[in-house]
Design a protein around this motif. Structure first.
Motif, short mmCIF file in Angstrom:
data_model
loop_
_atom_site.label_atom_id
_atom_site.label_comp_id
_atom_site.label_asym_id
_atom_site.label_seq_id
_atom_site.Cartn_x
_atom_site.Cartn_y
_atom_site.Cartn_z
N ILE A 57 0.90 -1.19 -0.37
CA ILE A 57 0.17 0.00 0.16
C ILE A 57 0.35 1.21 0.27
O ILE A 57 1.65 1.54 1.06
CB ILE A 57 -0.66 0.01 0.98
CG1 ILE A 57 -1.87 -1.45 1.03
CG2 ILE A 57 -1.38 1.27 1.33
CD1 ILE A 57 -3.21 -0.51 0.33
N LEU A 58 0.75 2.65 -1.20
CA LEU A 58 1.01 3.54 -0.84
C LEU A 58 -0.44 4.54 -0.88
O LEU A 58 -1.02 4.74 -1.08
CB LEU A 58 1.75 4.07 -2.06
CG LEU A 58 2.53 3.23 -2.28
CD1 LEU A 58 3.30 4.07 -3.71
CD2 LEU A 58 3.94 3.53 -1.58
N VAL A 59 0.48 5.41 0.37
CA VAL A 59 -0.93 6.16 0.79
C VAL A 59 -0.61 7.97 0.19
O VAL A 59 0.34 8.15 1.35
CB VAL A 59 -1.75 6.31 2.48
CG1 VAL A 59 -2.11 7.41 2.46
CG2 VAL A 59 -1.63 4.93 2.93
N LEU A 60 -1.32 8.15 -0.50
CA LEU A 60 -0.54 9.77 -1.52
C LEU A 60 -1.55 10.80 -0.54
O LEU A 60 -3.17 11.10 -0.68
CB LEU A 60 -1.10 9.67 -2.63
CG LEU A 60 -1.00 10.85 -3.13
CD1 LEU A 60 0.50 10.61 -2.97
CD2 LEU A 60 -1.28 10.75 -4.68
N GLY A 61 -1.18 11.34 0.40
CA GLY A 61 -1.92 12.03 1.33
C GLY A 61 -0.38 13.32 0.62
O GLY A 61 -1.22 13.98 0.03
N SER A 62 0.21 13.75 1.92
CA SER A 62 0.92 15.39 1.56
C SER A 62 0.35 16.58 1.00
O SER A 62 0.87 16.44 0.13
CB SER A 62 2.35 14.33 0.39
OG SER A 62 2.56 12.94 1.04
N PRO A 63 0.33 16.72 1.94
CA PRO A 63 -1.29 17.87 1.72
C PRO A 63 0.05 19.23 0.74
O PRO A 63 -1.51 19.46 -0.54
CB PRO A 63 -1.34 18.36 2.57
CG PRO A 63 -1.19 18.12 3.84
CD PRO A 63 -0.30 16.37 3.06
N GLN A 64 0.58 19.53 1.28
CA GLN A 64 1.52 20.35 0.94
C GLN A 64 1.87 20.15 -0.92
O GLN A 64 2.18 21.36 -1.51
CB GLN A 64 2.67 20.86 1.36
CG GLN A 64 2.36 21.40 2.67
CD GLN A 64 1.10 22.77 2.41
OE1 GLN A 64 1.06 23.50 1.93
NE2 GLN A 64 -0.31 22.62 3.48
N GLN A 65 1.76 18.85 -1.05
CA GLN A 65 2.57 18.54 -3.08
C GLN A 65 1.61 18.44 -3.40
O GLN A 65 2.04 18.30 -4.35
CB GLN A 65 3.53 17.46 -2.76
CG GLN A 65 5.01 17.53 -2.07
CD GLN A 65 4.92 17.46 0.04
OE1 GLN A 65 3.70 17.67 0.04
NE2 GLN A 65 5.81 18.29 0.83
N ARG A 66 0.55 18.72 -3.77
CA ARG A 66 -0.69 18.42 -3.70
C ARG A 66 -1.40 19.90 -3.99
O ARG A 66 -2.46 19.92 -5.39
CB ARG A 66 -1.86 17.77 -3.96
CG ARG A 66 -2.26 17.87 -2.46
CD ARG A 66 -2.75 16.09 -1.76
NE ARG A 66 -4.67 16.08 -1.79
CZ ARG A 66 -4.77 15.46 -0.74
NH1 ARG A 66 -3.42 13.74 -0.95
NH2 ARG A 66 -6.01 15.08 -0.23
N GLN A 67 -1.33 20.72 -3.51
CA GLN A 67 -2.27 22.02 -3.82
C GLN A 67 -2.41 22.73 -5.01
O GLN A 67 -0.91 23.16 -5.29
CB GLN A 67 -1.18 22.85 -2.01
CG GLN A 67 -1.78 24.46 -2.03
CD GLN A 67 -2.76 24.59 -1.10
OE1 GLN A 67 -3.40 23.21 -0.55
NE2 GLN A 67 -3.58 25.46 -0.30
#
Length: 275
Positions: free
Chosen positions: A107-117
């Motif tokens: 599993i990879l969980v893609l959160g990283s809010p600043q890198q998708r803003q």
């Protein structure tokens, strides 16, 4: 349903101690933040990955996957207008998939809010196009490594892109890959107008991973969030994958958080089974 814990709360602990303590409490898996291993996943050699996996397995644990994929990195972004940065981001996400597989994860969980803003002036439609481009580029590597990338909706307080389960699912449907699915997180879902138990049931066919945390950023059951309907919905929806503790307030200490979280989850599960 199996219980894991996101191990970045064990600040300053050796890998051996993290594994031993988690297993002692009854967790079956560890979810790894790459920055706890090295500045970038590419800095962790195949030999080191094998050793992390060996130690975990020696304690009866699985390394279930990676999250906080782009945290504490520079030069990566999912939605930026800069095509070269998007290509670089896709290449790094592919390396994360390979590293995850070598660690034994799926599993990879893609959160990283600043890198998708979304950048100033960028529409959500353009952001979706850019994110889709990145995710489609890594899809062959996900299929090769048999690693599922899960999109994590986050609250508007954290980012302005992919704030609801519905928005994430719309992007998943556009891509149409079995290797790109939905991640649900209690803290994030609290920001949606729809009750969490209803979101669980509605998107059950998309959900491949689940994070539990309380509104106060501590572990499940350590705040005011009512987890009874949440676990009841997980059972009713047939969810049989990992439920992973992710906290953001470490002030009570790792030992207290890890111990109380799994005790509460075990109670929630027993209550849900008896419903």
């Amino acid at each position: 349903m199996r219980f894991a814990i996101c191990q970045e709360l064990y600040e300053g602990w050796s890998w051996e101690r993290q594994c031993a303590f988690s297993a002692e409490l009854g967790y079956q898996g560890l979810e790894v933040a790459p920055f706890t291993l090295a500045p970038r996943i590419t800095d962790v050699s195949s030999g080191q990955r094998a050793e992390y996996r060996r130690v975990a397995q020696a304690h009866g644990l699985s390394i279930i996957g990676l999250h906080w994929l782009l945290a504490k990195t520079e030069g990566f972004h999912l939605t930026t207008k800069e095509a070269a940065v998007r290509q670089k981001t896709a290449a790094y996400l592919a390396e994360l998939a390979r590293g995850c597989a070598e660690l034994g994860g799926q599993i990879l969980v893609l959160g990283s809010p600043q890198q998708r803003q979304l950048e100033v002036g960028m529409t959500k439609e353009t952001g979706v196009e850019h994110a889709r481009e990145v995710l489609e580029a890594i899809e062959p590597v996900l299929a090769e490594t048999r690693v599922t990338l899960c999109l994590e909706p986050l609250s508007p307080k954290e980012t302005n892109f992919l704030n609801t389960c519905g928005e994430a699912v719309a992007l998943i449907d556009q891509i149409g890959s079995p290797w790109i699915r939905l991640h649900q997180d209690v803290k994030a879902m609290l920001s949606e107008p729809t009750p969490i138990d209803q979101l669980i049931m509605k998107y059950a066919s998309y959900t491949s991973h689940f994070h539990v945390n309380d509104a106060n950023l501590l572990g499940p059951g350590m705040g005011t969030t009512d987890f009874a309907p949440i676990f009841d919905a997980l059972f009713k929806s047939g969810y049989a994958k990992w439920v992973s503790v992710e906290v953001f307030d470490y002030s009570p200490g790792a030992e207290v958080i890890a111990r109380e979280s799994i005790a509460h989850m075990q109670r929630f599960c027993e209550d849900a089974r008896s419903c």
